[in-house]
Enzyme design. Structure first.
Site, PDB file in Angstrom:
ATOM      1  N   ASP A 146       0.802  -1.314   0.205  1.00  0.00           N
ATOM      2  CA  ASP A 146       0.192   0.157  -0.082  1.00  0.00           C
ATOM      3  C   ASP A 146       0.687   1.306   0.150  1.00  0.00           C
ATOM      4  O   ASP A 146       1.890   1.343  -0.705  1.00  0.00           O
ATOM      5  CB  ASP A 146      -0.897  -0.058   1.331  1.00  0.00           C
ATOM      6  CG  ASP A 146      -2.024   0.613   1.034  1.00  0.00           C
ATOM      7  OD1 ASP A 146      -2.349   1.923   1.065  1.00  0.00           O
ATOM      8  OD2 ASP A 146      -3.238   0.018   0.495  1.00  0.00           O
ATOM      9  N   HIS A 177      -3.315   5.952   3.494  1.00  0.00           N
ATOM     10  CA  HIS A 177      -4.109   4.747   3.289  1.00  0.00           C
ATOM     11  C   HIS A 177      -3.621   3.461   3.956  1.00  0.00           C
ATOM     12  O   HIS A 177      -4.440   2.894   4.732  1.00  0.00           O
ATOM     13  CB  HIS A 177      -4.337   4.571   1.969  1.00  0.00           C
ATOM     14  CG  HIS A 177      -5.366   3.400   1.353  1.00  0.00           C
ATOM     15  ND1 HIS A 177      -5.139   2.431   0.865  1.00  0.00           N
ATOM     16  CD2 HIS A 177      -6.721   3.728   1.275  1.00  0.00           C
ATOM     17  CE1 HIS A 177      -6.351   1.673   0.481  1.00  0.00           C
ATOM     18  NE2 HIS A 177      -6.991   2.334   0.783  1.00  0.00           N
ATOM     19  N   SER A 381     -11.388  -1.254  -0.401  1.00  0.00           N
ATOM     20  CA  SER A 381     -10.003  -1.370   0.368  1.00  0.00           C
ATOM     21  C   SER A 381     -10.075  -1.593   1.636  1.00  0.00           C
ATOM     22  O   SER A 381      -9.125  -2.476   2.317  1.00  0.00           O
ATOM     23  CB  SER A 381      -9.171  -0.118   0.041  1.00  0.00           C
ATOM     24  OG  SER A 381      -9.569   0.865   0.759  1.00  0.00           O
TER      25      SER A 381
END
Length: 551
Positions: A146, A177, A381
């Site tokens: 990520d 994120h 996600s």
């Protein structure tokens, strides 16, 4: 007419947390009385002298005048609302003012991830369920591919055992994120962060830059790194909450094939379905099918779509989010997603100064008890992170499980959703049932879980698509004649296995066809996403959706 499909950053209107929308106290008198949230009503009834923060749905000039009448301070302005500060006595008087239709305590949202854990049954698994001892994911390492992790945040402190940067942008998490995902999967229990598997360890592999974009080649490099270092770090799970559009069959797609190599190496790989469940056509939002991204289109990968739990533990109000990508996959027409998990307004550690932190509306930011920041994110996600956490619990319970075992147990134990397999797969993740199956094998005898005061039974729905060549990828690895091989045991009895078919009760699962009672779920009546124009081959993190429009 071609319409270019983009993912817009959305802002929320309304209140900060669904916890503020339920259980109102409605004292009725001859005069007006504002609707009060239950927690605020209790505070006022106690006649406490403490300073309170309440959310009002007033704004503009009416807000200014009403606040001034009762000497209330405007603490924070929201979109169409505001947070007011005052004593219990001041707020109690204001509640009789006709300008105030509703008042709610500005409740802490640090427990939002706790709501997610309870809603999926992870707390049952942690405390012990169906004879299986309590689990936290201890000893299991999850590789997160990520945007990196801001390791100084208390919610993820001590979780990352190793990190590598494949972007050349340095350490940390400039996008925000990866830090959020780390909290969802394995966030520390202290301070109320509480990831699904707080005992798990994390390896951070950075492939996304500050804008949440990266290169396919970097993801492939990261996957290769995982395979090379899996034994040294005991990496068992890879979370891939990113992707690119489907440009070719998964049999040719370099990213999908890199994931397949990783699965073949003995790792469990979980991927987000994508946030392409709708597209704007002529100014209107139109639901589409065929928006599953790569590598989630790979049959063997565990593909996860997003649920909107509406902030409640009970499942009676759960729906698949409008943005969650629907199957079947483009080109190969593989049935996806495999299952769905909470992915709407899930609060977890916020990387201070990151793009996500700067872009998020104020109503999706919160402060934990220790003063650190939390952020509410939405998207498949997040859902993939939830399932990666559940997989960690399963592998702690039974380290001998393979990708095929984990996928089978997740699907068979899930609670079937009315939206059907192309939107919800086998259904809503049931962590308690999945952990039980991890130990005992697939069985209709899985205990019923009590979640939110309701009985949650396993649906027993399993499907395994093989794409163009008809291979039931991974399933044959655990089938031996009429037997299902589960670790060092052979499971049989209530299940009948004939060739590539598994018969479970009145449901027959075979290749690309699913028979549910007398109904066949599959066919030519599919609204296909042909009007989506994919851009260049760019890898992106799909976490910059703030919330579903269905609140």
């Amino acid at each position: 007419m071609s319409v270019k499909f983009t993912v817009a950053r959305r802002t929320l209107t309304g209140l900060l947390s669904a916890a503020l929308l339920v259980a109102f106290a409605l004292p009725v008198s001859a005069q007006h009385r504002a609707r009060l949230s239950q927690d605020l009503a209790e505070k006022l009834a106690a006649q406490s002298g403490a300073t309170l923060h309440v959310i009002s749905n007033l704004d503009g000039e009416r807000l200014q005048k009403a606040a001034a009448r009762y000497s209330l301070r405007i603490h924070k302005r929201l979109d169409g609302a505001a947070v007011l500060q005052g004593t219990a006595a001041q707020i109690d008087r204001a509640a009789d003012d006709p300008d105030f239709g509703h008042l709610a305590l500005d409740a802490p949202v640090t427990a939002q991830m706790a709501v997610t854990r309870e809603a999926i049954g992870a707390l049952l698994a942690r405390d012990g369920f169906g004879g299986v001892p309590g689990l936290t994911g201890d000893g299991v390492t999850v590789a997160i591919i990520d945007s990196g992790v801001q390791t100084t945040h208390p919610g993820v402190a001590g979780k990352v055992v190793e990190s590598w940067d494949f972007t050349g942008t340095g350490d940390g998490d400039q996008f925000g994120h990866g830090t959020h995902l780390t909290g969802v999967i394995a966030g520390n229990d202290a301070g109320g962060y509480g990831g699904v598997a707080p005992g798990a360890r994390i390896v951070s592999l950075k492939v996304l830059d500050a804008q949440g974009t990266g290169k396919t080649s970097d993801v492939i490099r990261a996957l290769a790194w995982v395979r090379q270092n899996r034994q040294r770090l005991n990496i068992r799970i890879v979370n891939v909450s990113l992707g690119h559009p489907v440009f070719e069959s998964y049999e040719d797609d370099p990213l999908a094939q890199a994931v397949q190599k990783t699965i073949n190496a003995g790792l469990v790989v979980v991927a987000s379905a994508g946030n392409y469940g709708k597209v704007t056509v002529d100014g209107k939002a139109v639901p589409i099918y065929g928006g599953i991204s790569s590598p989630a289109n790979l049959p063997a990968v565990i593909t996860v779509g997003a649920l909107n739990t509406k902030g409640t533990v009970g499942r009676f109000d759960d729906v698949v989010t409008t943005y969650s990508s629907r199957g079947p996959t483009a080109i190969d027409r593989v049935i996806k997603p495999d299952l769905v998990a909470p992915g709407n307004k899930v609060y977890a550690p916020m990387a201070e100064g990151s793009t996500a932190a700067l872009a998020a509306p104020d109503e999706l930011k919160a402060v934990a008890a220790d003063g650190s920041g939390l952020i509410g994110m939405a998207g498949t996600s997040v859902s993939a992170g939830v399932v990666s956490g559940v997989a960690a619990l399963m592998l702690e319970a039974n380290p001998s499980l393979t990708q095929a075992h984990v996928k089978m147990a997740l699907q068979l134990s899930a609670q079937f959703m009315p939206e059907g397999v192309l939107a919800a797969g086998s259904g809503s993740v049931n962590a308690a049932g999945a952990v039980w199956m991890a130990v005992n094998g697939p069985s209709p005898l899985v205990p019923v879980a009590m979640i939110g005061g309701r009985r949650i039974a396993a649906s027993g729905v399993l499907f395994w698509s093989g794409g163009r060549k008809g291979k039931l990828t991974g399933l044959k690895d655990i089938l031996n004649g009429n037997r299902i091989i589960w670790g060092d045991r052979i499971i049989w009895g209530d299940r009948t296995v004939r060739g590539d078919r598994i018969i479970w009760g009145n449901r027959i699962i075979w290749g690309d066809r699913i028979i549910w009672g007398d109904r066949i779920i599959w066919g030519d009546r599919i609204i296909w996403g042909d009007r989506i124009i994919w851009g260049d081959r760019i890898i992106w993190g799909d976490g910059m959706i703030w919330a579903d429009e269905v609140s």
